[in-house]
Design a protein around this motif. Structure first.
Motif, PDB file in Angstrom:
ATOM      1  N   LYS A 137       0.824  -1.216   0.000  1.00  0.00           N
ATOM      2  CA  LYS A 137       0.000   0.000   0.000  1.00  0.00           C
ATOM      3  C   LYS A 137       0.861   1.269   0.000  1.00  0.00           C
ATOM      4  N   LEU A 195      -3.119   6.133   0.708  1.00  0.00           N
ATOM      5  CA  LEU A 195      -4.505   5.717   0.509  1.00  0.00           C
ATOM      6  C   LEU A 195      -4.843   4.535   1.411  1.00  0.00           C
ATOM      7  N   TYR A 205      -6.280   2.084  -2.780  1.00  0.00           N
ATOM      8  CA  TYR A 205      -4.956   1.832  -3.341  1.00  0.00           C
ATOM      9  C   TYR A 205      -5.039   0.740  -4.405  1.00  0.00           C
TER      10      TYR A 205
END
Length: 485
Positions: free
Chosen positions: A182, A261, A266
């Motif tokens: 991420k 995010l 993401y």
């Protein structure tokens, strides 16, 4: 019974209790104990075990059964359990399903992607997944991207909760569909000719905007991340980062990884970018949706084997990968979805079946990025001895960092004769330093070494941990407590 006899019994009972609670402290080699004291760490805040493999008793054990906060050496428990319970060749799956008919290469509906907790879907693997979709005939998607993340059932995760550093990738929480940790890599490149700083990103995501760059400065590099003056704005589905400070030209090219995010957005941003790069057409939104029962997968991405995954976990001390493995143990030992409690129960049941005693063990997420987790130095030593005698010995040992060579100890032991002769897992948090693994001396004698510091001066005590490893390499075979008298 007279009062005096009752009093004597009470005294004996309390004496027995006191004896049972007394801390077991073998004599430490003078050089070992002195190193901790010289670095401002009192010995009552240290736990140590040194045990030559093949011998019935430790060379010495100091506060070995006192539960301590372990930091990342807790990953040794998670990874050894995984190698035995899942198997060295275990692979995670990520599956794509068609949520409607496909006509002439166009999906009339949603594409559903289901994750099973793969700890390491890299940018390259995600691109390969997109290529697979295209090779299977998917040219365009008229619906949305639907994510099935139901394999894990997790409490809400606050990335700022542990140390108020929400952007740092080590604080990324686990997820059944974890892609590229991420994270976004910001690449800073100064140009002294133009006096400007360029910033590129990897991956390039439309939902992550990079605004103004920092001004170029002439000072020393130092703490450059603070000097660039990052300003982050995060929304529900988008994020931006801009820089109002200065970037020292002396830093040269530098990278900074940030997590901006949430997991679903993401993945959506990564899918949109990578599917288009693979030649596909997609402009849909994001939703959560379960895979229909008995539906066949349209494409399946497989992870590298577990023995490869645990190398990253232990050598590089990757927290979110360890948490993914811990949860996978819960999902494979009990009916899914996985929870942290199921992961803890799976590990404890395995320890019991292996007769590895770790009294006072507290498991929260299996990574050591926790202020609640506890383990004893003696328990870790017994685990390392069991691993050395196990069928997964080679896979486990090769996952540890090699002194002065790689991983978290690449820059340590550079001036010691133990360089290349110790396989180690390190741990560090504020007020905590730990080290555990194997030392092989010049005559190929092998020693288990475990040491944990829980003290506000633990950072300075890291040198004493290194001294212990070097001491074992040089003196472990010949030392005895009698030699100090």
């Amino acid at each position: 019974m007279t009062r005096s006899s009752i009093a004597r019994i009470v005294v004996l009972v309390f004496a027995a209790l006191a004896a049972s609670m007394a801390v077991a402290r073998d004599a430490l080699p003078r050089a070992v104990g002195r190193a901790f004291l010289d670095h401002g760490v009192p010995l009552n805040r240290v736990a140590i075990v040194v045990h030559e493999i093949g011998k019935p008793k430790p060379l010495f054990a100091y506060d070995a059964e006192r539960p301590m906060s372990p930091a990342s050496v807790m990953k040794l428990v998670t990874t050894f359990a995984a190698l035995e319970l899942l198997g060295r060749d275990y692979r995670w799956k990520t599956e794509a399903y068609l949520g409607g008919p496909m006509l002439d290469g166009t999906l009339k509906g949603d594409l559903i992607v289901k994750g099973y907790g793969d700890p390491k879907i890299t940018i390259e693997q995600w691109q390969a997944f997109m290529t697979m979709l295209r090779a299977n005939g998917l040219d365009a998607i008229d619906g949305d991207l639907a994510l099935d993340r139901s394999y894990f059932s997790l409490p809400a995760h606050d990335p700022a909760a542990f140390d108020a550093e929400p952007l740092k990738p080590y604080n990324v929480g686990p997820d059944a569909l974890l892609v590229n940790f991420k994270s976004v890599r910001l690449m800073f490149a100064p140009n002294e000719t133009t006096g400007a700083v360029s910033i590129d990103t990897e991956p390039r995501l439309a939902d992550v905007a990079v605004g103004s760059a920092p001004l170029l400065a002439g000072n020393d590099c130092g703490d450059w991340r603070s000097s660039v003056g990052a300003r982050v704005v995060t929304g529900v589905d988008k994020a931006s980062i801009a820089f109002a400070g200065r970037y020292p030209a002396s830093c040269g090219d530098r990278d900074w990884w940030v997590a901006l995010l949430d997991h679903p957005h993401y993945v959506h941003a990564m899918f949109t970018a990578a599917f288009r790069d693979a030649g596909g057409r997609f402009s849909g939104g994001l939703k959560e949706r379960r895979v229909p029962r008995s539906a066949p997968p349209f494409a399946t991405l497989e992870s590298p084997p577990l023995y490869d995954i645990v190398r990253d976990v232990n050598k590089l001390s990757n927290n979110v990968m360890a948490r993914q493995i811990f949860l996978t143990l819960g999902a494979t030992s009990f009916p899914p979805p996985a929870t942290p409690a199921k992961g803890a129960d799976a590990v404890k049941a395995w320890l019991k079946s292996r007769k590895i005693s770790i009294p006072g063990l507290v498991l929260e997420n299996g990574s050591g990025l926790s202020r609640r987790e506890r383990i004893t130095a003696g328990g870790l030593a017994r685990l390392l001895l069991a691993a050395d005698a196990s069928a997964v010995r080679d896979e486990f040992a090769s996952s540890l960092a090699v002194a002065a060579t790689d991983g978290t100890v690449q820059r340590r032991f550079q001036n010691g004769t133990v360089a290349g002769q110790a396989l180690l897992k390190t741990g560090s948090l504020v007020g905590l330093r730990a080290l555990a693994g194997y030392v092989i001396d010049s005559e190929s004698r092998r020693f288990v070494v475990v040491a944990i510091i829980n003290h506000h001066n633990a950072l300075a005590g890291a040198a004493a941990l290194d001294n212990l490893v070097q001491w074992v390499y040089q003196n472990g075979a010949t030392w005895s407590s009698a030699s100090q008298h």
